[in-house]
Write a protein that holds these residues in place. Structure first.
Motif, mmCIF file in Angstrom:
data_model
loop_
_atom_site.group_PDB
_atom_site.id
_atom_site.type_symbol
_atom_site.label_atom_id
_atom_site.label_comp_id
_atom_site.label_asym_id
_atom_site.label_seq_id
_atom_site.Cartn_x
_atom_site.Cartn_y
_atom_site.Cartn_z
ATOM 1 N N PHE A 205 -15.708 13.928 50.368
ATOM 2 C CA PHE A 205 -14.429 13.082 50.577
ATOM 3 C C PHE A 205 -14.050 12.392 49.253
ATOM 4 N N ALA A 206 -14.774 12.012 48.384
ATOM 5 C CA ALA A 206 -14.437 11.414 46.915
ATOM 6 C C ALA A 206 -13.892 12.498 46.374
ATOM 7 N N ALA A 207 -14.085 13.606 46.595
ATOM 8 C CA ALA A 207 -13.333 14.591 45.408
ATOM 9 C C ALA A 207 -12.288 15.489 45.953
ATOM 10 N N THR A 208 -11.993 14.918 47.022
ATOM 11 C CA THR A 208 -10.763 15.558 47.608
ATOM 12 C C THR A 208 -9.830 15.061 48.613
ATOM 13 N N GLY A 209 -10.593 13.653 48.734
ATOM 14 C CA GLY A 209 -9.560 12.801 49.582
ATOM 15 C C GLY A 209 -9.670 12.765 51.140
ATOM 16 N N ARG A 210 -10.422 13.978 51.684
ATOM 17 C CA ARG A 210 -10.637 14.101 53.098
ATOM 18 C C ARG A 210 -11.980 14.698 53.377
ATOM 19 N N PRO A 211 -12.425 14.161 54.553
ATOM 20 C CA PRO A 211 -13.948 14.639 54.863
ATOM 21 C C PRO A 211 -14.113 16.029 55.090
ATOM 22 N N PRO A 212 -15.261 16.470 54.827
ATOM 23 C CA PRO A 212 -15.269 18.111 55.107
ATOM 24 C C PRO A 212 -15.442 18.928 56.321
ATOM 25 N N PHE A 213 -15.445 17.513 57.290
ATOM 26 C CA PHE A 213 -15.134 18.060 58.867
ATOM 27 C C PHE A 213 -13.911 17.179 59.329
ATOM 28 N N THR A 214 -13.065 17.679 60.009
ATOM 29 C CA THR A 214 -12.151 17.117 60.663
ATOM 30 C C THR A 214 -11.591 17.413 62.076
ATOM 31 N N GLY A 215 -11.075 16.669 62.910
ATOM 32 C CA GLY A 215 -10.822 17.094 64.413
ATOM 33 C C GLY A 215 -9.867 15.932 65.083
ATOM 34 N N ASP A 216 -9.087 16.327 65.732
ATOM 35 C CA ASP A 216 -8.226 15.544 66.592
ATOM 36 C C ASP A 216 -8.777 14.656 67.562
ATOM 37 N N ASN A 217 -9.958 14.844 67.859
ATOM 38 C CA ASN A 217 -10.787 13.879 68.729
ATOM 39 C C ASN A 217 -12.253 13.929 68.007
ATOM 40 N N SER A 218 -13.037 13.072 68.701
ATOM 41 C CA SER A 218 -14.606 12.943 68.528
ATOM 42 C C SER A 218 -15.132 14.246 68.768
ATOM 43 N N ALA A 219 -14.891 14.717 70.079
ATOM 44 C CA ALA A 219 -15.639 15.955 70.358
ATOM 45 C C ALA A 219 -15.428 17.119 69.585
ATOM 46 N N THR A 220 -14.405 17.262 69.379
ATOM 47 C CA THR A 220 -14.023 18.671 68.464
ATOM 48 C C THR A 220 -14.627 18.280 66.972
ATOM 49 N N LEU A 221 -14.380 17.046 66.395
ATOM 50 C CA LEU A 221 -15.158 16.579 65.207
ATOM 51 C C LEU A 221 -16.721 16.964 65.223
ATOM 52 N N LEU A 222 -17.316 16.395 66.239
ATOM 53 C CA LEU A 222 -18.758 16.443 66.341
ATOM 54 C C LEU A 222 -19.252 18.160 66.521
ATOM 55 N N TYR A 223 -18.422 18.760 67.299
ATOM 56 C CA TYR A 223 -18.709 20.332 67.360
ATOM 57 C C TYR A 223 -18.574 21.045 66.032
ATOM 58 N N LYS A 224 -17.564 20.608 65.043
ATOM 59 C CA LYS A 224 -17.573 21.308 63.887
ATOM 60 C C LYS A 224 -18.763 21.085 62.940
ATOM 61 N N VAL A 225 -19.226 19.695 62.939
ATOM 62 C CA VAL A 225 -20.469 19.190 62.210
ATOM 63 C C VAL A 225 -21.598 20.134 62.617
ATOM 64 N N VAL A 226 -21.808 20.287 63.901
ATOM 65 C CA VAL A 226 -22.880 21.147 64.419
ATOM 66 C C VAL A 226 -22.810 22.591 64.258
ATOM 67 N N HIS A 227 -21.641 23.257 64.250
ATOM 68 C CA HIS A 227 -21.535 24.595 64.417
ATOM 69 C C HIS A 227 -20.724 25.291 63.426
ATOM 70 N N GLU A 228 -19.729 24.817 62.760
ATOM 71 C CA GLU A 228 -18.856 25.219 61.773
ATOM 72 C C GLU A 228 -19.119 24.874 60.410
#
Length: 312
Positions: A205-228
């Protein structure tokens, strides 16, 4: 800082409150001043937790744990009253912007700054984990940029690694979506490696200005953290990107230890101008305004620290 509103306390313990710094899942944080003139951050828990004896016992343990961490790369605990009608804890005030606010105002940080932040936070985690603790909520809003280096704050949900009490029993979310490790999301055993994952996300986040996992909702975001895989496309190839990617490994055992991260970034905090000039000025103003504001010695210390941040 926000002015105190009607109904908010004017004093906590022996501290006079000057304004509200923020609020979170566990309570509110105020800027306060001791009778001797020291500026502090006073955190009080939400009143509905005060009647929960399990919460009080956990809060008591967390305060004692935080006292042991010290203050080289964290905000030291100065005072607390876990037995008060509404429990509270006072820590040293960290003068400077949080990482999320710094990026909102000035954009992504240069590589030298990211390396320095990583070095300081890794050393903080070495100290925390050395006491058998896990922070559990390493995120941009809990990273403060000071003239003397980054500071990791808010041990409100830290606990001993062998603890059995569950914060979910009081309805508090453990960690922050997008910065939580896969094992936190899946409810598996938590070790210091979870903090290393969060550190990697913070540095991305500090280097790019955006977190390494993004999503339109919490469920999508948490899925990406675990699987993508993390989204690191904006990070240039090199050892810093490789280090961040290693911290973001899905499996805890595959992540580097904080000692290894600190070693990989050794010397970063001693580099000239590790903090951009605009942030040096912002941190300097905060230090001069709130830290020992009645003392010319305090202002002189702030100016000296600003010179060090500019020149290394």
């Amino acid at each position: 800082m926000h002015p105190l509103e009607a109904g908010e306390p004017r004093t906590i313990g022996t501290y006079r409150l000057l304004g509200r710094l923020g609020a979170g899942g566990m309570g509110r944080v105020y800027l306060g001043r001791s009778a001797g003139g020291r500026t502090v951050a006073v955190k009080i828990v939400h009143p509905h937790f005060a009647s929960d004896e399990e919460f009080r016992a956990r809060f008591r343990r967390e305060v004692e744990a935080a006292r042991r961490v010290g203050g080289e790369w964290t905000a030291p605990v100065l005072d607390a009253d876990p037995e008060a009608a509404v429990p509270w804890v006072a820590t040293g005030y960290v003068a400077g912007p949080s990482l999320d606010r710094a990026l909102a105002a000035h954009g992504p940080l240069p590589e030298a700054s990211v390396r320095a932040i990583g070095a300081g936070l890794a050393r903080a985690l070495v100290a925390v984990h050395g006491l058998g603790l896990v922070h559990r909520d390493v995120k941009p809003s809990n990273v403060m940029l000071t003239l003397d280096g980054p500071r990791l704050i808010d041990f409100g949900i830290a606990r001993a690694t062998d603890g059995t009490a569950s914060l979910t029993s009081t309805g508090v979310s453990i960690g922050s979506p997008g910065y939580m490790s896969p094992e936190q999301i899946l409810g598996k055993g938590i070790t210091g490696a979870a903090d290393v994952f969060s550190l990697g996300a913070v540095l991305a986040f500090a280097a790019t200005g955006r977190p390494p996992f993004t999503g339109d909702n919490s469920a999508t975001l948490l899925y990406k953290v675990v699987h993508e895989p993390p989204e690191l496309g904006e990070l240039p190839a090199g050892d810093l990107r490789d280090l961040i990617a290693a911290c973001l490994a899905k499996t805890a055992a595959d992540r580097p230890a904080p000692e290894a991260v600190a070693a990989a970034l050794a010397g970063a905090l001693g580099a000239p101008g590790w903090l951009p000039a605009a942030l040096v000025e912002e941190a300097s103003r905060a230090a001069a305004r709130y830290t020992c504001s009645s003392s010319s010695r305090g202002n002189a210390q702030a100016r000296a620290a600003a010179r060090r941040a500019r020149s290394g």
